[in-house]
Design a protein around this motif. Structure first.
Motif, PDB file in Angstrom:
ATOM      1  N   GLU A 149      -1.445  -6.063  -5.463  1.00 15.37           N
ATOM      2  CA  GLU A 149      -0.771  -4.865  -5.953  1.00 15.37           C
ATOM      3  C   GLU A 149      -0.105  -5.123  -7.304  1.00 15.37           C
ATOM      4  O   GLU A 149       0.327  -6.243  -7.593  1.00 15.37           O
ATOM      5  CB  GLU A 149       0.312  -4.387  -4.962  1.00 15.37           C
ATOM      6  N   CYS A 162      -3.994  -1.458  -6.707  1.00 10.88           N
ATOM      7  CA  CYS A 162      -4.315  -2.524  -5.758  1.00 10.88           C
ATOM      8  C   CYS A 162      -5.733  -2.980  -6.064  1.00 10.88           C
ATOM      9  O   CYS A 162      -6.688  -2.228  -5.824  1.00 10.88           O
ATOM     10  CB  CYS A 162      -4.200  -2.026  -4.330  1.00 10.88           C
ATOM     11  N   MET A 190      -8.750   2.523   2.961  1.00  6.47           N
ATOM     12  CA  MET A 190      -7.600   1.878   2.342  1.00  6.47           C
ATOM     13  C   MET A 190      -6.328   2.670   2.630  1.00  6.47           C
ATOM     14  O   MET A 190      -6.384   3.878   2.894  1.00  6.47           O
ATOM     15  CB  MET A 190      -7.801   1.789   0.827  1.00  6.47           C
ATOM     16  N   TRP A 241      -1.771   2.801   1.835  1.00  2.00           N
ATOM     17  CA  TRP A 241      -0.506   2.326   1.257  1.00  2.00           C
ATOM     18  C   TRP A 241       0.591   2.484   2.310  1.00  2.00           C
ATOM     19  O   TRP A 241       0.683   3.533   2.975  1.00  2.00           O
ATOM     20  CB  TRP A 241      -0.118   3.135   0.021  1.00  2.00           C
ATOM     21  N   ILE A 248      -3.022   9.504  -3.499  1.00  2.00           N
ATOM     22  CA  ILE A 248      -3.823   8.290  -3.377  1.00  2.00           C
ATOM     23  C   ILE A 248      -5.215   8.545  -3.927  1.00  2.00           C
ATOM     24  O   ILE A 248      -5.765   9.643  -3.767  1.00  2.00           O
ATOM     25  CB  ILE A 248      -3.868   7.820  -1.904  1.00  2.00           C
ATOM     26  N   ARG A 250      -9.047   6.205  -5.310  1.00  2.00           N
ATOM     27  CA  ARG A 250      -9.749   4.923  -5.379  1.00  2.00           C
ATOM     28  C   ARG A 250     -10.847   5.012  -6.421  1.00  2.00           C
ATOM     29  O   ARG A 250     -11.428   6.084  -6.641  1.00  2.00           O
ATOM     30  CB  ARG A 250     -10.333   4.540  -4.020  1.00  2.00           C
ATOM     31  N   LEU A 284      -7.611   0.505  -5.761  1.00  2.00           N
ATOM     32  CA  LEU A 284      -6.913   1.594  -5.098  1.00  2.00           C
ATOM     33  C   LEU A 284      -5.681   1.938  -5.918  1.00  2.00           C
ATOM     34  O   LEU A 284      -5.065   1.057  -6.514  1.00  2.00           O
ATOM     35  CB  LEU A 284      -6.490   1.132  -3.695  1.00  2.00           C
ATOM     36  N   CYS A 288      -0.553  -2.472  -0.138  1.00  2.00           N
ATOM     37  CA  CYS A 288      -1.846  -1.858   0.134  1.00  2.00           C
ATOM     38  C   CYS A 288      -2.516  -2.596   1.287  1.00  2.00           C
ATOM     39  O   CYS A 288      -2.217  -3.762   1.553  1.00  2.00           O
ATOM     40  CB  CYS A 288      -2.746  -1.819  -1.098  1.00  2.00           C
TER      41      CYS A 288
END
Length: 123
Positions: free
Chosen positions: A6, A22, A34, A36, A66, A68, A75, A92
């Protein structure tokens, strides 16, 4: 081996924004859902946001988003309108996901974790 690193934490004034990243390595990022999570001093680790392999997701806070980037194995967590109560270490996490649309909101679901990044919001 799997590594989740992170970055992007720091000290910010209330009302400000931060974007956490991340970076994942040692895994095939596209088969992982994924998430958090965050943990404040003296409190349990709590869910913040999750995202599926296909990019659908959920965030507890409407102020947080969020996302990715599968091409970069990265991420993100965009945090806006930060409040002092958002102060915590943010982690993460990754989980092999059999379905492209599944995302996971509880910590025991995840098999891999990063070391965390500190976010401090001053009033």
């Amino acid at each position: 081996q799997v590594q989740l690193i992170e970055s992007g934490g720091g000290l910010v004034q209330a009302g400000g924004s931060l974007r956490l990243s991340c970076a994942a390595s040692g895994l095939t990022f596209t088969i992982y859902a994924m998430g958090w999570f965050r943990q404040a001093p003296g409190k349990e680790r709590e869910f913040v946001a999750a995202i599926s392999r296909s990019g659908g997701g959920e965030s507890v806070q409407g102020r947080f988003s969020i996302s990715r980037d599968n091409a970069k194995n990265t991420l993100y967590l965009q945090m806006n309108s930060l409040k002092p109560e958002d102060t915590a270490v943010y982690y993460c996490a990754a989980k092999v996901s059999p379905g492209r649309s599944n995302f996971y909101t509880t910590a025991p679901d995840y098999g891999y974790w990063g070391q965390g990044t500190q976010v401090t919001v001053s009033s």
